[in-house]
Design an enzyme around this catalytic site. Structure first.
Site, PDB file in Angstrom:
ATOM      1  N   ILE A 150     -19.403 -54.035  37.997  1.00  0.00           N
ATOM      2  CA  ILE A 150     -18.401 -55.065  38.222  1.00  0.00           C
ATOM      3  C   ILE A 150     -17.175 -54.498  38.936  1.00  0.00           C
ATOM      4  CG2 ILE A 150     -16.937 -56.783  37.118  1.00  0.00           C
ATOM      5  CD1 ILE A 150     -20.014 -57.276  36.938  1.00  0.00           C
ATOM      6  N   GLU A 151     -16.919 -55.029  40.101  1.00  0.00           N
ATOM      7  CA  GLU A 151     -15.770 -54.591  40.892  1.00  0.00           C
ATOM      8  C   GLU A 151     -14.823 -55.736  41.221  1.00  0.00           C
ATOM      9  OE1 GLU A 151     -17.223 -52.320  44.251  1.00  0.00           O
ATOM     10  OE2 GLU A 151     -18.916 -51.577  43.075  1.00  0.00           O
ATOM     11  N   LEU A 152     -15.210 -56.970  40.857  1.00  0.00           N
ATOM     12  CA  LEU A 152     -14.433 -58.160  41.209  1.00  0.00           C
ATOM     13  C   LEU A 152     -14.486 -59.167  40.068  1.00  0.00           C
ATOM     14  CD1 LEU A 152     -16.196 -58.549  44.654  1.00  0.00           C
ATOM     15  CD2 LEU A 152     -13.856 -57.736  44.412  1.00  0.00           C
TER      16      LEU A 152
END
EC number: 3.2.1.14
Length: 294
Positions: A150-152
């Site tokens: 998860i980056e966003l």
């Protein structure tokens, strides 16, 4: 006398082998984002990896229909990826865990609310794990778990993890893993990671110069020690498998084996090495070079 000498000679070797076995780590690799990386079944048959993350379920949340993106390997919407069922089952039969990685670097996912997160968890359970659905993108194979790359998006991943964990109590062990960025704590996943529901966490020690070994080894060590405080069972160092696999953060093989791994193995939570990704590993032979030292 000879027996005593033999025992004195053998005992240290036995203890060394025992220690090595206890500290032996896994190699994890991401597969699915480049057709040049070859087939999933060949990835498993290489004998290099213990866990393979199929990447990515790149669109989900905000009550949209989730979408799998395997970058040219197959077309999920038409059922073309159901052919992977046989490969997945083969990998599992030889002891390799197969995870579905959700997220990635594309801005096509978010969790807008707790209800949204629970709905995504139900979708994952029914379409990739132990539930049932009329159309399963990867066929009838039951994956081993979900990887949070998860980056966003919004930080409702606590609800997602808890709902998945609830589903996992119904039978087969459901693994939860995560790939946070190395700055500590992770702004999106920290709450979820603090629940204690995650089995393995492979921290991305790349594309973040502040905590990369080759940029500042002391900062790297401080960050690693901070990450060992989270209630996960095992912690892994995440690295690019080649210089061109990421903007920065690559560690030469010999440096990893001689300087980095000895430090990491001092932690009881040491789990091994995660590599991005299979394509670059094939090109550069990173995992085959470090396998014996991990």
């Amino acid at each position: 006398m000879n027996i005593k000498v033999s025992l004195l000679f053998i005992l240290p070797i036995f203890l060394l082998l025992l220690t090595s076995k206890v500290k032996a780590g896994d190699i994890v690799v991401y597969w699915g984002q480049d057709v040049g990386e070859g087939k999933l079944i060949d990835t498993c048959n290489s004998g290099l990896y213990n866990i393979v993350n199929i990447a990515f379920l790149s669109s989900f949340g905000n009550f949209q229909t989730p979408k799998l993106n395997l970058a040219g390997h197959c077309e999920p919407s038409s059922g073309g990826c159901q052919q992977l069922t046989k490969s997945i089952r083969h990998c599992q039969s030889i002891g390799i865990k197969i995870m579905l990685s959700i997220g990635g670097g594309t801005p096509t996912y978010t969790l807008s609310s707790v209800d949204d997160a629970r709905q995504v968890a139900d979708y994952l359970w029914n379409n990739f794990l132990g539930g049932q659905s009329s159309f399963r993108p990867l066929g009838d194979a039951v994956l081993d778990g979900i990887d949070f790359d998860i980056e966003l998006g919004q930080p409702h991943y606590i609800a997602l993890a808890r709902r998945l964990s609830e589903h996992g109590q119904q039978g087969k062990k459901l693994y939860l893993t995560a790939a946070p960025q190395c700055p500590f704590p992770d702004k999106l996943l920290n709450g979820a990671l603090q629940t204690g529901l995650f089995d393995y966490v492979w921290v991305q020690f790349y594309n973040n110069p502040e905590c990369e070994f080759m940029s500042n080894s002391e900062n790297f060590k401080r960050r690693w020690n901070q990450w060992t405080s989270i209630p996960a069972k095992k912690l892994y160092i995440g690295l690019p498998a080649a210089k061109t696999a990421a903007g920065n953060g690559y560690i030469p093989k010999q440096v990893l084996m001689s300087q980095v791994l000895p430090f990491l193995k001092g932690s009881s939570k040491y789990g091994g090495v995660m590599l991005w990704n299979r394509k670059f590993d094939v090109q550069c032979g990173y995992s085959s070079a470090i396998r014996g030292a991990v």
